[in-house]
Write an enzyme that holds these catalytic residues in place. Sequence first.
Site, PDB file in Angstrom:
ATOM      1  N   LYS A 102       0.843  -1.210   0.000  1.00 34.37           N
ATOM      2  CA  LYS A 102       0.000   0.000   0.000  1.00 34.37           C
ATOM      3  C   LYS A 102       0.875   1.256   0.000  1.00 34.37           C
ATOM      4  O   LYS A 102       0.616   2.198  -0.748  1.00 34.37           O
ATOM      5  CB  LYS A 102      -0.940  -0.008   1.220  1.00 34.37           C
ATOM      6  CG  LYS A 102      -2.037  -1.058   1.100  1.00 34.37           C
ATOM      7  CD  LYS A 102      -2.805  -1.267   2.397  1.00 34.37           C
ATOM      8  CE  LYS A 102      -3.774  -2.448   2.258  1.00 34.37           C
ATOM      9  NZ  LYS A 102      -4.413  -2.845   3.519  1.00 34.37           N
ATOM     10  N   GLN A 119      -4.473  -1.333   9.762  1.00 40.46           N
ATOM     11  CA  GLN A 119      -4.317  -2.634   9.110  1.00 40.46           C
ATOM     12  C   GLN A 119      -4.877  -3.741  10.011  1.00 40.46           C
ATOM     13  O   GLN A 119      -4.512  -3.849  11.178  1.00 40.46           O
ATOM     14  CB  GLN A 119      -2.829  -2.886   8.795  1.00 40.46           C
ATOM     15  CG  GLN A 119      -2.567  -4.180   8.062  1.00 40.46           C
ATOM     16  CD  GLN A 119      -3.176  -4.200   6.650  1.00 40.46           C
ATOM     17  OE1 GLN A 119      -3.162  -3.200   5.932  1.00 40.46           O
ATOM     18  NE2 GLN A 119      -3.717  -5.339   6.248  1.00 40.46           N
ATOM     19  N   ASP A 137     -10.761   3.311   4.183  1.00 38.17           N
ATOM     20  CA  ASP A 137     -10.949   1.859   4.103  1.00 38.17           C
ATOM     21  C   ASP A 137     -12.439   1.504   4.241  1.00 38.17           C
ATOM     22  O   ASP A 137     -12.826   0.354   4.066  1.00 38.17           O
ATOM     23  CB  ASP A 137     -10.134   1.196   5.233  1.00 38.17           C
ATOM     24  CG  ASP A 137      -9.521  -0.125   4.804  1.00 38.17           C
ATOM     25  OD1 ASP A 137      -9.543  -0.435   3.600  1.00 38.17           O
ATOM     26  OD2 ASP A 137      -9.023  -0.852   5.685  1.00 38.17           O
TER      27      ASP A 137
END
Length: 281
Positions: free
Chosen positions: A53, A97, A120
């Site tokens: 990422k 994450q 996200d």
Amino acid sequence: MTARIMDGRRLSTRIISDLKKKVGILSKKGIVPRLDIILVGEDNASKIYVSNKIRTSEQIGIKGELHKFPEKTSKEKIIREIKKLNANEKVHGILVQLPLPQHLDEQEIVDKIEPSKDVDGLTTYSIGRLTTGNANFESCTPKGIIRLIENEKIKIEGRNAVVIGRSNIVGKPISLMLLRRNATVTICHSKTKQLQEHTKNADIIIAAVGRANFLKEAMVKKGAIVIDVGMNRDGGKIAGDVDFDKVKFKASYITPVPGGVGPMTVAMLMENTLKAARAKL
Ligand code: NAP
């Protein structure tokens, strides 16, 4: 029949090169998009995903910042960091994450992200907006799946879609997105009886189980569209949830692993980050 391969690598490369131009234009206007990622612990797969990422961000011109914490970090410390990033005007996107270490409540922590920076799409707020058909940020993996389907001009409306898996990051949001596009959606999970009865009836199957080669040829209707979300480590190799080598002779479209949904997830994260930064114009 051999299925047409839905090439997520190729599509994501195209999306990323387009995003790079858009980021360049925004940067000239004085806004350099920035994505901050919080990584807790030593999970090897997570480290790989995070470095992907950050690398992709930088390739596009998005500033990628990693905030790394040891496994035993307290919830208070992580929440303090999120609040600092929420308050930082230079930060446009924040991602925690997952998975987090066991002692941390994932939803409690993710929910501390300011909705305008939830690139996200996993806060309760974002999921609520998705549910009411008014999403601001759609979560990246399901968004990438829809993009792959649309790229092939596959009709979703009126089709029977079966989603195997009901996680908050894949199964539930992809079900909502398919429903919004007027599919008839069945959600299956570990307590589903006669799974095959459902999958055999499906025009579209989304496999998000987390078990290598779980979806067998006998479970698939001829001509079905099969999307494999699974990323299972099989020794050194990555295997999907679909028995690809056999199912590809029965399906009409299929995603490979690797090179299907995975690269699309990263591209969608970049797209969401650009969207968050543009909102500052
Ligand atoms: P998860 O949270 O572990 O959820 C797995 C789901 O599969 C659960 O809902 C579970 O049912 C269901 N399941 C387990 N065994 C089953 C069975 N025998 N029959 C039917 N359903 C069954 O996993 P996830 O986070 O959604 O991820 C799924 C897979 O996608 C993993 O391999 C993950 O690595 C991969 N993934 C890939 C990407 C990407 O970018 N490509 C992104 C995210 C995840 P219950 O709810 O009843 O337990």
